[in-house]
Design a protein around this motif. Structure first.
Motif, PDB file in Angstrom:
ATOM      1  N   ARG A  86       0.848  -1.191   0.000  1.00  0.00           N
ATOM      2  CA  ARG A  86       0.000   0.000   0.000  1.00  0.00           C
ATOM      3  C   ARG A  86       0.881   1.237   0.000  1.00  0.00           C
ATOM      4  NH1 ARG A  86      -4.962  -0.314   3.941  1.00  0.00           N
ATOM      5  NH2 ARG A  86      -5.535  -1.821   2.347  1.00  0.00           N
ATOM      6  N   ILE A  87       0.489   2.226  -0.811  1.00  0.00           N
ATOM      7  CA  ILE A  87       1.151   3.533  -0.813  1.00  0.00           C
ATOM      8  C   ILE A  87       0.148   4.529  -0.253  1.00  0.00           C
ATOM      9  CG2 ILE A  87       2.135   5.373  -2.224  1.00  0.00           C
ATOM     10  CD1 ILE A  87       2.998   3.197  -4.232  1.00  0.00           C
ATOM     11  N   VAL A  88       0.547   5.246   0.815  1.00  0.00           N
ATOM     12  CA  VAL A  88      -0.367   6.160   1.510  1.00  0.00           C
ATOM     13  C   VAL A  88       0.266   7.539   1.589  1.00  0.00           C
ATOM     14  CG1 VAL A  88      -1.455   6.656   3.746  1.00  0.00           C
ATOM     15  CG2 VAL A  88      -1.312   4.292   2.930  1.00  0.00           C
ATOM     16  N   PHE A  89      -0.543   8.559   1.319  1.00  0.00           N
ATOM     17  CA  PHE A  89      -0.128   9.943   1.563  1.00  0.00           C
ATOM     18  C   PHE A  89      -1.103  10.550   2.573  1.00  0.00           C
ATOM     19  CE2 PHE A  89       1.363   9.165  -2.786  1.00  0.00           C
ATOM     20  CZ  PHE A  89       2.601   9.775  -2.828  1.00  0.00           C
ATOM     21  N   ASN A  90      -0.789  10.524   3.847  1.00  0.00           N
ATOM     22  CA  ASN A  90      -1.637  11.211   4.820  1.00  0.00           C
ATOM     23  C   ASN A  90      -1.568  12.703   4.525  1.00  0.00           C
ATOM     24  OD1 ASN A  90      -2.211   8.801   6.194  1.00  0.00           O
ATOM     25  ND2 ASN A  90      -0.331   8.967   7.405  1.00  0.00           N
ATOM     26  N   THR A  91      -2.718  13.335   4.483  1.00  0.00           N
ATOM     27  CA  THR A  91      -2.762  14.764   4.154  1.00  0.00           C
ATOM     28  C   THR A  91      -3.640  15.483   5.169  1.00  0.00           C
ATOM     29  OG1 THR A  91      -2.436  14.249   1.818  1.00  0.00           O
ATOM     30  CG2 THR A  91      -3.292  16.442   2.339  1.00  0.00           C
ATOM     31  N   GLY A  92      -2.999  16.321   6.005  1.00  0.00           N
ATOM     32  CA  GLY A  92      -3.718  17.041   7.053  1.00  0.00           C
ATOM     33  C   GLY A  92      -3.666  16.279   8.364  1.00  0.00           C
ATOM     34  N   ALA A  93      -3.658  17.041   9.468  1.00  0.00           N
ATOM     35  CA  ALA A  93      -3.529  16.445  10.797  1.00  0.00           C
ATOM     36  C   ALA A  93      -4.650  15.447  11.065  1.00  0.00           C
ATOM     37  CB  ALA A  93      -3.517  17.540  11.860  1.00  0.00           C
ATOM     38  N   GLY A  94      -5.860  15.737  10.581  1.00  0.00           N
ATOM     39  CA  GLY A  94      -6.997  14.865  10.833  1.00  0.00           C
ATOM     40  C   GLY A  94      -6.855  13.504  10.172  1.00  0.00           C
ATOM     41  N   ALA A  95      -6.008  13.427   9.158  1.00  0.00           N
ATOM     42  CA  ALA A  95      -5.759  12.150   8.471  1.00  0.00           C
ATOM     43  C   ALA A  95      -4.466  11.510   8.958  1.00  0.00           C
ATOM     44  CB  ALA A  95      -5.704  12.369   6.966  1.00  0.00           C
ATOM     45  N   GLY A  96      -3.854  12.100   9.987  1.00  0.00           N
ATOM     46  CA  GLY A  96      -2.667  11.485  10.573  1.00  0.00           C
ATOM     47  C   GLY A  96      -1.351  12.053  10.086  1.00  0.00           C
ATOM     48  N   GLN A  97      -1.392  13.139   9.298  1.00  0.00           N
ATOM     49  CA  GLN A  97      -0.113  13.718   8.864  1.00  0.00           C
ATOM     50  C   GLN A  97       0.547  14.434  10.042  1.00  0.00           C
ATOM     51  OE1 GLN A  97      -0.220  16.500   5.528  1.00  0.00           O
ATOM     52  NE2 GLN A  97       2.005  16.379   5.270  1.00  0.00           N
ATOM     53  N   THR A  98       1.775  14.060  10.332  1.00  0.00           N
ATOM     54  CA  THR A  98       2.516  14.686  11.434  1.00  0.00           C
ATOM     55  C   THR A  98       3.759  15.418  10.946  1.00  0.00           C
ATOM     56  OG1 THR A  98       3.747  12.637  11.823  1.00  0.00           O
ATOM     57  CG2 THR A  98       1.736  12.974  13.119  1.00  0.00           C
ATOM     58  N   VAL A  99       4.251  15.057   9.764  1.00  0.00           N
ATOM     59  CA  VAL A  99       5.409  15.740   9.182  1.00  0.00           C
ATOM     60  C   VAL A  99       4.922  16.404   7.896  1.00  0.00           C
ATOM     61  CG1 VAL A  99       7.733  15.493   8.241  1.00  0.00           C
ATOM     62  CG2 VAL A  99       7.024  14.052  10.166  1.00  0.00           C
TER      63      VAL A  99
END
Ligand code: 5GP
Ligand code: ZN
Length: 117
Positions: A86-99
């Motif tokens: 799986r390739i994932v791009f978390n986008t936004g804090a609500g989706a788990g982006q921390t960096v």
């Protein structure tokens, strides 16, 4: 400015070699390294060396660089002998982006649930 190194960005520092990482692949424009807190047996981050806040900003400003990141994720998956991944791009804090420097998570080596949590 988008594309310019950001002083307080962890992944800019990894891209510059100022913070150590277990690098598995490096090109002129990208770096792939193992996640420090893996969520699967194989968990590798692929980043553009240039700073963009997220995947959509990267693709809008530098489409070839976005393509480089995806190509590298696929090539690293092949090197890691992953048939499914799986390739994932978390986008936004609500989706788990921390960096907030665009990065692809390449996850594999175990079964994956759908929908994701
Ligand atoms: P995000 O949550 O922004 O989608 O992903 C950031 C990822 O970076 C997380 O999976 C986290 O474990 C990883 N990470 C955070 N700090 C470091 C670090 O210093 N080195 C490495 N290799 N990974 C890191
Ligand atoms: Zn950055």
């Amino acid at each position: 400015m988008a594309g310019e190194p950001q002083e307080d960005c962890l992944f800019c520092k990894i891209a510059e070699g100022h913070v150590p990482a277990t690098v598995v692949r490096e090109t002129d424009t990208t770096v792939a390294f193992r996640d420090i807190n893996p969520q699967a047996p194989i968990h590798i981050l692929v980043i553009p060396k240039a700073h963009y806040r997220n995947a959509a900003e990267l693709a809008a400003a530098a489409p070839q660089l976005a393509a480089d990141v995806l190509r590298d994720a696929g090539e690293v998956a092949a090197e890691e002998k992953l048939e499914s991944y799986r390739i994932v791009f978390n986008t936004g804090a609500g989706a788990g982006q921390t960096v907030f420097h665009a990065h692809a998570h390449l996850l594999g080596g175990r079964g994956m649930q759908w929908p994701p949590g």
